[in-house]
Design a protein around this motif. Structure first.
Motif, PDB file in Angstrom:
ATOM      1  N   THR A  93      30.077  39.073  30.460  1.00  0.00           N
ATOM      2  CA  THR A  93      29.031  40.042  30.800  1.00  0.00           C
ATOM      3  C   THR A  93      28.887  41.105  29.716  1.00  0.00           C
ATOM      4  O   THR A  93      27.794  41.600  29.465  1.00  0.00           O
ATOM      5  CB  THR A  93      29.303  40.665  32.182  1.00  0.00           C
ATOM      6  N   LEU A  94      29.992  41.444  29.027  1.00  0.00           N
ATOM      7  CA  LEU A  94      29.890  42.384  27.904  1.00  0.00           C
ATOM      8  C   LEU A  94      28.965  41.826  26.828  1.00  0.00           C
ATOM      9  O   LEU A  94      28.078  42.513  26.321  1.00  0.00           O
ATOM     10  CB  LEU A  94      31.268  42.620  27.283  1.00  0.00           C
ATOM     11  N   ILE A  95      29.190  40.550  26.485  1.00  0.00           N
ATOM     12  CA  ILE A  95      28.398  39.919  25.434  1.00  0.00           C
ATOM     13  C   ILE A  95      26.942  39.779  25.877  1.00  0.00           C
ATOM     14  O   ILE A  95      26.010  40.070  25.140  1.00  0.00           O
ATOM     15  CB  ILE A  95      29.003  38.541  25.076  1.00  0.00           C
TER      16      ILE A  95
ATOM     17  N   PHE B 232      31.522  29.259  37.129  1.00  0.00           N
ATOM     18  CA  PHE B 232      31.979  30.387  37.940  1.00  0.00           C
ATOM     19  C   PHE B 232      31.630  31.713  37.263  1.00  0.00           C
ATOM     20  O   PHE B 232      31.162  32.647  37.918  1.00  0.00           O
ATOM     21  CB  PHE B 232      33.491  30.305  38.175  1.00  0.00           C
ATOM     22  N   SER B 233      31.841  31.802  35.941  1.00  0.00           N
ATOM     23  CA  SER B 233      31.519  33.049  35.244  1.00  0.00           C
ATOM     24  C   SER B 233      30.032  33.345  35.325  1.00  0.00           C
ATOM     25  O   SER B 233      29.631  34.497  35.509  1.00  0.00           O
ATOM     26  CB  SER B 233      31.927  32.983  33.772  1.00  0.00           C
ATOM     27  N   LEU B 234      29.227  32.297  35.159  1.00  0.00           N
ATOM     28  CA  LEU B 234      27.776  32.466  35.276  1.00  0.00           C
ATOM     29  C   LEU B 234      27.426  33.055  36.624  1.00  0.00           C
ATOM     30  O   LEU B 234      26.654  34.015  36.721  1.00  0.00           O
ATOM     31  CB  LEU B 234      27.093  31.100  35.157  1.00  0.00           C
ATOM     32  N   ALA B 235      28.022  32.477  37.670  1.00  0.00           N
ATOM     33  CA  ALA B 235      27.725  32.954  39.018  1.00  0.00           C
ATOM     34  C   ALA B 235      28.124  34.420  39.157  1.00  0.00           C
ATOM     35  O   ALA B 235      27.365  35.228  39.700  1.00  0.00           O
ATOM     36  CB  ALA B 235      28.459  32.091  40.043  1.00  0.00           C
ATOM     37  N   VAL B 236      29.302  34.766  38.622  1.00  0.00           N
ATOM     38  CA  VAL B 236      29.771  36.149  38.714  1.00  0.00           C
ATOM     39  C   VAL B 236      28.793  37.095  38.017  1.00  0.00           C
ATOM     40  O   VAL B 236      28.394  38.124  38.571  1.00  0.00           O
ATOM     41  CB  VAL B 236      31.177  36.280  38.082  1.00  0.00           C
ATOM     42  N   VAL B 237      28.380  36.709  36.805  1.00  0.00           N
ATOM     43  CA  VAL B 237      27.520  37.598  36.033  1.00  0.00           C
ATOM     44  C   VAL B 237      26.124  37.666  36.648  1.00  0.00           C
ATOM     45  O   VAL B 237      25.496  38.733  36.684  1.00  0.00           O
ATOM     46  CB  VAL B 237      27.466  37.134  34.564  1.00  0.00           C
ATOM     47  N   ILE B 238      25.641  36.545  37.149  1.00  0.00           N
ATOM     48  CA  ILE B 238      24.314  36.542  37.769  1.00  0.00           C
ATOM     49  C   ILE B 238      24.319  37.437  39.010  1.00  0.00           C
ATOM     50  O   ILE B 238      23.405  38.221  39.240  1.00  0.00           O
ATOM     51  CB  ILE B 238      23.884  35.100  38.124  1.00  0.00           C
TER      52      ILE B 238
ATOM     53  N   LEU C 183      30.153  46.234  34.496  1.00  0.00           N
ATOM     54  CA  LEU C 183      31.565  45.970  34.757  1.00  0.00           C
ATOM     55  C   LEU C 183      31.840  45.943  36.264  1.00  0.00           C
ATOM     56  O   LEU C 183      32.504  45.027  36.776  1.00  0.00           O
ATOM     57  CB  LEU C 183      32.388  47.076  34.098  1.00  0.00           C
ATOM     58  N   ALA C 184      31.298  46.938  36.978  1.00  0.00           N
ATOM     59  CA  ALA C 184      31.483  46.969  38.429  1.00  0.00           C
ATOM     60  C   ALA C 184      30.856  45.739  39.068  1.00  0.00           C
ATOM     61  O   ALA C 184      31.427  45.127  39.985  1.00  0.00           O
ATOM     62  CB  ALA C 184      30.856  48.240  39.005  1.00  0.00           C
ATOM     63  N   GLY C 185      29.684  45.352  38.557  1.00  0.00           N
ATOM     64  CA  GLY C 185      29.022  44.153  39.079  1.00  0.00           C
ATOM     65  C   GLY C 185      29.889  42.924  38.888  1.00  0.00           C
ATOM     66  O   GLY C 185      30.031  42.096  39.798  1.00  0.00           O
ATOM     67  N   ALA C 186      30.510  42.804  37.696  1.00  0.00           N
ATOM     68  CA  ALA C 186      31.367  41.655  37.440  1.00  0.00           C
ATOM     69  C   ALA C 186      32.553  41.648  38.395  1.00  0.00           C
ATOM     70  O   ALA C 186      32.961  40.596  38.899  1.00  0.00           O
ATOM     71  CB  ALA C 186      31.852  41.663  35.992  1.00  0.00           C
ATOM     72  N   ALA C 187      33.119  42.851  38.666  1.00  0.00           N
ATOM     73  CA  ALA C 187      34.270  42.918  39.572  1.00  0.00           C
ATOM     74  C   ALA C 187      33.866  42.494  40.982  1.00  0.00           C
ATOM     75  O   ALA C 187      34.534  41.655  41.611  1.00  0.00           O
ATOM     76  CB  ALA C 187      34.832  44.344  39.583  1.00  0.00           C
TER      77      ALA C 187
END
Lengths: 314, 294
Positions: free
Chosen positions: B35-37, B232-238, B245-249
């Motif tokens: 998500t940072l990138i 899974f990362s895609l789903a988290v970031v979406i 950062l809070a959204g990713a958490a």
């Protein structure tokens, strides 16, 4: 940009002559190329004419193949009915995807369609009682139709000809021009009173319908479908074919499918590292020729600049 | 239901929740880099999963050679950060500014890296051995729980805290946040945003490498693990929204719990349980929970 009529006729005549001169192994490769040309063009209908790049068309294509083989082998339905169900299934799936995805654009559209395609893949992999899980579905559909390699090629070529014409009419219609308007300036089309989400939904569903036809042909050609038919790599290579052929050229789909499948055949006979070659091809195309092979050649020949320089339409 | 059965049910439930949270911690480590990138550079790095897998493989090799888990983590982070440097400077520089071309270029890189991993390490499944000081179980309340998974949870929380401090309390963090909001303005202030980009890209990649070692220890490393963690990362970031950062958490906790309970209760529909809610959310909030318009 469209190819003019003489080129199209020459191309059709060439395709009709292919099975007369080639040995039967190559006829089967040519059949595969034709089938994937339809898939590629269906992706181009969306990517090239609405500016929405999808990463789920492998899933729509594969769903159609699953439906055909399942209704034919398990329900024992006659093959024409099974085929109609396959196309219907793909269209309905595309309609569902469209309902969820048309309000997004750009990278978010790409990511959402990627995730939707992966849901289909996950279901095909895990819903073992229906999809057969990793083992997939195998039938004798092609055998029961009594088609030889050359006979199948002829049938596929006929269907592909009709479908290509239909797609060409579709993108050239007033409706298709509206889609182009949406690609060029979505906000302006909306303020002119066009219902943008509705147009995109119809375009997505129509593209899914065409991809469904490709899926039906693939079901007959392969007599087998497994989760690898609906996986991400399928959507990716379909999109790569569209990009190689040139986004927004429609008929470029034939070139893209030919280049990628011929490359795959050539590479696979030498090494097992096809995924690496596919990846390197993708990187090279993105860096050197994002407007596709046809577009690049045309640029080099004429130095004209009336082709979308970003290639992938943004 | 008698008292014993109820107590047993509660213990199983607590165990499942812990499993979900530790998986969420792993997801957060990987997805926070993603998500940072995505947030700053506007690059959806679809090679992030492959970087995770490479980090795991490198950690496995270094760990087997040196016997040190800490060394394995460090070397994986350094190696993957350098790979990120090479990716950004070697390839992505040719397609700057065109989002879709960048995305598809990283997709090509993912295919190449995945196949390269297959060439170097083969198709076998590896598990990085758990170091001695993290073996066994600890008592949490009335629950015995594997020590290593607790360690992953702690690392996840530490990474969150470190990133929060970095983003909110340092000059670099201020630049990154400013870059997320308005890149042109930062450049107009005379700041070399390119070097901020590069540092962010390497930091995000290093987190993928760290995730690879953690995941390689309590899950496993195999050729398609990169696609799974990427999804899974895609789903988290979406769900969380680009660059948040809070959204990713929150996204990681949501996906971690959904995945754990989905696999137990609806094994055949596990994927649907994760991506169904995500697709619905995106249909109504196209930019995610905390996403801001570009």
């Amino acid at each position: 940009m469209m190819l003019s009529r003489p080129y199209a006729l020459a191309g059709a005549a060439f395709l009709a002559c292919v099975p007369l001169v080639l040995p039967s192994y190559y006829v089967s490769v040519a059949t595969q190329i034709l089938i994937f040309s339809v898939l590629t063009m269906s992706i181009d209908v969306l990517a090239g004419f609405t500016g929405r790049t999808p990463l789920c068309f492998g899933a729509i294509f594969g769903t159609s193949a699953y439906v055909v083989l399942y209704t034919f082998s398990v329900f024992g339905w006659p093959w024409p009915l099974a085929m109609i169900c396959g196309v219907l299934g793909a269209s309905l799936l595309a309609l569902l995807f469209a309902a969820l995805a048309v309000r997004t654009s750009g990278v978010y559209f790409l990511l959402l369609t990627l995730a939707l395609g992966l849901i289909v893949w996950g279901i095909c992999l895990r819903w073992t009682p229906v999809t057969g899980g990793e083992n997939g579905l195998r039938t004798e559909l092609r055998q029961s139709l009594g088609l030889s390699a050359r006979g199948l090629y002829a049938c596929v070529a006929l269907v592909v000809g009709v479908v290509t014409f239909a797609m060409w009419r579709f993108v050239r219609s007033p409706f298709g021009l509206t889609l182009r308007g949406i690609k060029e300036g979505e906000g302006r089309m909306a303020s002119l009173g066009y219902d943008v989400p509705l147009h995109l939904t119809i375009a997505f569903t129509a593209a899914g319908f065409f991809a469904g036809i490709a899926g039906v042909l693939y079901a007959v050609f392969n007599d087998f479908v497994s989760p690898s038919t609906v996986q991400l790599a399928q959507s990716v290579s379909g999109l790569l074919m569209a990009i190689v052929g040139g986004i927004g050229t429609l008929f470029g789909g034939f070139v893209g499918a030919f280049v990628i499948i011929a490359l795959e055949q050539a590479v696979s006979s030498v090494t097992e590292r096809w995924p690496m070659v596919l990846g390197l091809t993708f990187i090279a195309i993105m860096i050197f020729a994002p407007e596709g092979v046809i577009g690049k050649a045309r640029l080099l020949l004429t130095k004209s600049h009336n082709i979308d320089p970003d290639g992938v339409g943004r | 239901m008698n008292v014993n059965a109820w107590a047993g049910f509660k213990r199983v439930l607590a165990f499942q929740i812990m499993n979900g949270l530790t998986f969420a911690a792993l997801l957060f480590v990987v997805a926070s880099g993603f998500t940072l990138i995505f947030g700053l550079l506007r690059i959806v790095n679809l090679a992030h999963g492959a970087l995770y897998l490479f980090g795991g493989y490198v950690g496995f090799t270094v760990g087997a050679w040196s016997g040190s888990f800490v060394l394995a983590m460090l070397s994986a982070m350094i190696f993957v950060a350098l790979a990120g440097y090479a990716l950004d400077q070697g390839l992505l520089r040719f397609v700057r500014g065109v989002e879709l071309r960048q995305v598809m270029l990283t997709l090509g890189v993912a295919f190449v890296l995945n196949d390269l991993g297959l060439v170097i390490w083969g198709g076998d499944t590896f598990t990085i051995p758990t170091p001695e000081w993290l073996q066994g179980a600890v008592m949490i309340g009335k629950l015995f729980y594997p020590k290593f998974r607790v360690f992953v949870l702690v690392v996840g929380v530490l990474v969150f805290a470190a990133l929060w401090l970095l983003l909110n309390k340092t000059r670099l963090g201020a630049l990154i946040r400013a870059g997320v909001d308005d890149r042109e303005m930062v450049e107009a202030c005379g700041i070399d945003i390119r070097s901020v980009f590069l540092v962010t890209f390497m930091l995000g990649s290093a987190l993928a490498g760290l995730g690879g070692v953690l995941g390689g220890t309590f899950l496993a490393l195999y050729p398609s693990a990169d696609a799974e963690i990427l999804v899974f990362s895609l789903a988290v970031v979406i769900i969380g929204g680009r660059g948040s950062l809070a959204g990713a958490a929150i996204g990681a906790v949501l996906i971690g719990l959904l995945n754990t309970f989905g696999q137990v209760w609806f094994p055949q529909l596990a994927y649907f349980v994760i991506f169904g809610p995500m697709a619905l959310l995106l249909a109504f909030r196209p930019l995610g929970l905390f996403g801001k318009a570009a």
